[in-house]
Design a protein around this motif. Sequence first.
Motif, PDB file in Angstrom:
ATOM      1  N   GLN A 186       0.829  -1.209   0.000  1.00  0.00           N
ATOM      2  CA  GLN A 186       0.000   0.000   0.000  1.00  0.00           C
ATOM      3  C   GLN A 186       0.863   1.259   0.000  1.00  0.00           C
ATOM      4  O   GLN A 186       0.493   2.272  -0.600  1.00  0.00           O
ATOM      5  CB  GLN A 186      -0.944  -0.010   1.197  1.00  0.00           C
ATOM      6  CG  GLN A 186      -2.101  -0.993   1.047  1.00  0.00           C
ATOM      7  CD  GLN A 186      -3.184  -0.781   2.082  1.00  0.00           C
ATOM      8  OE1 GLN A 186      -3.415   0.329   2.542  1.00  0.00           O
ATOM      9  NE2 GLN A 186      -3.857  -1.870   2.446  1.00  0.00           N
ATOM     10  N   ALA A 187       2.009   1.180   0.656  1.00  0.00           N
ATOM     11  CA  ALA A 187       2.917   2.327   0.644  1.00  0.00           C
ATOM     12  C   ALA A 187       3.450   2.602  -0.759  1.00  0.00           C
ATOM     13  O   ALA A 187       3.864   3.719  -1.073  1.00  0.00           O
ATOM     14  CB  ALA A 187       4.081   2.075   1.603  1.00  0.00           C
ATOM     15  N   GLN A 188       3.444   1.580  -1.618  1.00  0.00           N
ATOM     16  CA  GLN A 188       3.890   1.736  -3.006  1.00  0.00           C
ATOM     17  C   GLN A 188       2.710   1.874  -3.973  1.00  0.00           C
ATOM     18  O   GLN A 188       2.923   2.041  -5.168  1.00  0.00           O
ATOM     19  CB  GLN A 188       4.734   0.533  -3.431  1.00  0.00           C
ATOM     20  CG  GLN A 188       6.082   0.428  -2.751  1.00  0.00           C
ATOM     21  CD  GLN A 188       6.959  -0.657  -3.370  1.00  0.00           C
ATOM     22  OE1 GLN A 188       6.549  -1.392  -4.264  1.00  0.00           O
ATOM     23  NE2 GLN A 188       8.198  -0.757  -2.904  1.00  0.00           N
ATOM     24  N   GLY A 189       1.498   1.769  -3.476  1.00  0.00           N
ATOM     25  CA  GLY A 189       0.339   1.834  -4.350  1.00  0.00           C
ATOM     26  C   GLY A 189       0.189   0.605  -5.221  1.00  0.00           C
ATOM     27  O   GLY A 189      -0.299   0.684  -6.349  1.00  0.00           O
ATOM     28  N   ARG A 190       0.560  -0.552  -4.695  1.00  0.00           N
ATOM     29  CA  ARG A 190       0.522  -1.806  -5.453  1.00  0.00           C
ATOM     30  C   ARG A 190      -0.376  -2.816  -4.744  1.00  0.00           C
ATOM     31  O   ARG A 190      -0.861  -2.571  -3.634  1.00  0.00           O
ATOM     32  CB  ARG A 190       1.935  -2.372  -5.628  1.00  0.00           C
ATOM     33  CG  ARG A 190       2.901  -1.422  -6.317  1.00  0.00           C
ATOM     34  CD  ARG A 190       4.328  -1.930  -6.233  1.00  0.00           C
ATOM     35  NE  ARG A 190       4.535  -3.122  -7.044  1.00  0.00           N
ATOM     36  CZ  ARG A 190       5.585  -3.920  -6.924  1.00  0.00           C
ATOM     37  NH1 ARG A 190       6.497  -3.699  -5.982  1.00  0.00           N
ATOM     38  NH2 ARG A 190       5.721  -4.974  -7.702  1.00  0.00           N
ATOM     39  N   THR A 191      -0.574  -3.964  -5.368  1.00  0.00           N
ATOM     40  CA  THR A 191      -1.469  -4.982  -4.827  1.00  0.00           C
ATOM     41  C   THR A 191      -0.806  -6.353  -4.833  1.00  0.00           C
ATOM     42  O   THR A 191       0.173  -6.583  -5.551  1.00  0.00           O
ATOM     43  CB  THR A 191      -2.774  -5.063  -5.644  1.00  0.00           C
ATOM     44  OG1 THR A 191      -2.445  -5.377  -7.008  1.00  0.00           O
ATOM     45  CG2 THR A 191      -3.544  -3.749  -5.594  1.00  0.00           C
ATOM     46  N   ALA A 192      -1.383  -7.260  -4.036  1.00  0.00           N
ATOM     47  CA  ALA A 192      -0.936  -8.648  -3.998  1.00  0.00           C
ATOM     48  C   ALA A 192      -1.904  -9.502  -4.803  1.00  0.00           C
ATOM     49  O   ALA A 192      -3.122  -9.391  -4.649  1.00  0.00           O
ATOM     50  CB  ALA A 192      -0.879  -9.149  -2.555  1.00  0.00           C
ATOM     51  N   THR A 193      -1.362 -10.348  -5.655  1.00  0.00           N
ATOM     52  CA  THR A 193      -2.160 -11.210  -6.513  1.00  0.00           C
ATOM     53  C   THR A 193      -1.867 -12.663  -6.161  1.00  0.00           C
ATOM     54  O   THR A 193      -0.722 -13.039  -5.928  1.00  0.00           O
ATOM     55  CB  THR A 193      -1.818 -10.964  -7.994  1.00  0.00           C
ATOM     56  OG1 THR A 193      -2.043  -9.590  -8.305  1.00  0.00           O
ATOM     57  CG2 THR A 193      -2.664 -11.840  -8.904  1.00  0.00           C
ATOM     58  N   THR A 194      -2.934 -13.467  -6.131  1.00  0.00           N
ATOM     59  CA  THR A 194      -2.749 -14.898  -5.921  1.00  0.00           C
ATOM     60  C   THR A 194      -2.057 -15.497  -7.135  1.00  0.00           C
ATOM     61  O   THR A 194      -2.313 -15.101  -8.271  1.00  0.00           O
ATOM     62  CB  THR A 194      -4.103 -15.587  -5.712  1.00  0.00           C
ATOM     63  OG1 THR A 194      -4.742 -14.997  -4.569  1.00  0.00           O
ATOM     64  CG2 THR A 194      -3.940 -17.081  -5.470  1.00  0.00           C
ATOM     65  N   GLU A 195      -1.183 -16.445  -6.909  1.00  0.00           N
ATOM     66  CA  GLU A 195      -0.441 -17.052  -8.016  1.00  0.00           C
ATOM     67  C   GLU A 195      -1.409 -17.581  -9.077  1.00  0.00           C
ATOM     68  O   GLU A 195      -2.399 -18.245  -8.761  1.00  0.00           O
ATOM     69  CB  GLU A 195       0.455 -18.173  -7.509  1.00  0.00           C
ATOM     70  CG  GLU A 195      -0.250 -19.235  -6.674  1.00  0.00           C
ATOM     71  CD  GLU A 195       0.695 -20.238  -6.064  1.00  0.00           C
ATOM     72  OE1 GLU A 195       1.607 -20.705  -6.763  1.00  0.00           O
ATOM     73  OE2 GLU A 195       0.521 -20.558  -4.882  1.00  0.00           O
ATOM     74  N   PRO A 196      -1.148 -17.291 -10.352  1.00  0.00           N
ATOM     75  CA  PRO A 196      -2.064 -17.699 -11.418  1.00  0.00           C
ATOM     76  C   PRO A 196      -1.983 -19.172 -11.754  1.00  0.00           C
ATOM     77  O   PRO A 196      -2.870 -19.710 -12.399  1.00  0.00           O
ATOM     78  CB  PRO A 196      -1.622 -16.840 -12.608  1.00  0.00           C
ATOM     79  CG  PRO A 196      -0.177 -16.583 -12.362  1.00  0.00           C
ATOM     80  CD  PRO A 196      -0.034 -16.469 -10.871  1.00  0.00           C
TER      81      PRO A 196
END
Length: 548
Positions: A430-440
């Motif tokens: 969140q400090a970088q403005g990014r998200t976590a994605t579950t492995e595809p």
Amino acid sequence: MPGTSRHLLGALCLAAVAGQAVAEVPALSVDTMKNITRELSSDAFEGRAPGSAGEEKTVALLTKEFKAAGLKPGNGDSWVQDVPLVQITAENVSDLKVTGGEDEFSFAYGSDMVVGTYRVTPEIEVKDSEIVFVGYGINAPEKGWNDYAGLDVKGKTVMILVNDPDYETEGLNGPFNGRAMTYYGRWTYKYEEAARQGAAAALIVHDTVPAAYGWNVVESSWSGPQHVADADNGHMDTAKVNGWVQNEVARKILASAGQDLDQLTAAAKKPGFKGVELGLKASVSFDNEIEKQSSRNVVGLLPGSERPDEVVLYTAHWDHLGRCGADESGDDICNGAIDNATGTAALVALAQAHVKAGAPERSILFLAVTAEESGLLGSESYAANPIFPVNKTVGGVNMDAFAMTGPAKDVIVVGKGKSELDDYLERALQAQGRTATTEPTPEKGYYYRSDHFSLAKRGVPMIYFDGGENLVEGGTAAGRAAAEDYTKNRYHGPQDEFDENWDWSGVMQDLKLYYSIGREMADSNEWPNWVEGDEFRAIRDESRAAAK
């Protein structure tokens, strides 16, 4: 986050999220990342095989760099932890001969099959061993599943399908977690269970999709010197032969017995599958060149200022395959630049940054482990004989192969939702403005394929994530194409070499996340745990109760 991610690379992150402060990230050296990755993956290091001259150079380099960064020796007054190994190199490998069916076959080593052994013995021979098809080779009483039910495979050769029965499921619901691989799907488990059943030989049927890599990876990884942990019994309780056969080879063998691979595979996916005795016999033999070695983990310590007996881990494996199958140009060095010179370099860059930030409240151990490519042997050795007790180990992060694809809007979390360390990552993201994605591709079983697993199964929360696929330039399509290109053309091959034209901006973005997670753990009083219901929660609870 188009247009801003590159600016984040030079920014200092200090944000309050969910009541927790994200640590200010000091400058992280891209020059350190480049220089160490370049040197470790140069031909002079010969692919960094354990026990080789490349190991000597790697250990010397890491010791020098850890010391220069300001760390202390991590194992008393030593920078290393010994890892006793045995190197076994199969020589004079015969063809795999299959008799007793409509046709008799002779399959060549390398192109058709690969075989080896964990047994520390100069000669291996399996002669006229009855072949039994055992589906996925799973014995899971808690799931009411036993592919060996009603079979006696003692002294026989078992043919086994790779992955889990439900790996083609779209979702994550199923007897074996649906699309997500369980440990029952890993080749390591297949061989372990075959040995428990008394099989003389265990042959896994290769299939690129459920295996998650092509035959070239099998051939390069399984030919040449192999390593096992040294053991008093010489691993004589394992099968004589462990190996793989090409998919088309399996089809021919089964057809010779009047069976069809596709039909048997479909049947093996269903509960109650019964193994099939094929009425065929297998023979194969080879000699072993045996060399006992002592490889080493390299350990550097940043002592904590207030609770030095509590430790946070950073792990990465320094080893690779050494010399392997030559490519068309004759290059036979698997340099392992991405896998995992990058992660090893990250240990040094992070050590530099943490030292510059000053001593945290808890200690931080930087652990460069050996023999990951041989089955996580270095991390297993540390976890079984930890310098800091596992019940005093707060948690850790594992770094295995950074993606040179530029900045991404996300990261791919392997094992997302398993532990409370996800919250630490979320704050840093969140400090970088990014998200976590579950492995595809959870069916590929990456959770069981890197060094965090050795500690996780002993209860230590470990987080493991890869560079994101949703790239700032090109989106998910570009990210997945790049990942597939690496797996197909460079992974575990001579082409995994350093490239002066790599884009390091995404790597440095991810490196800040690793710093933030480790620093927050090291400056906190919290003891992160696995989520309720996770397979490792009870182990952690028992471990921490003993510590208290």
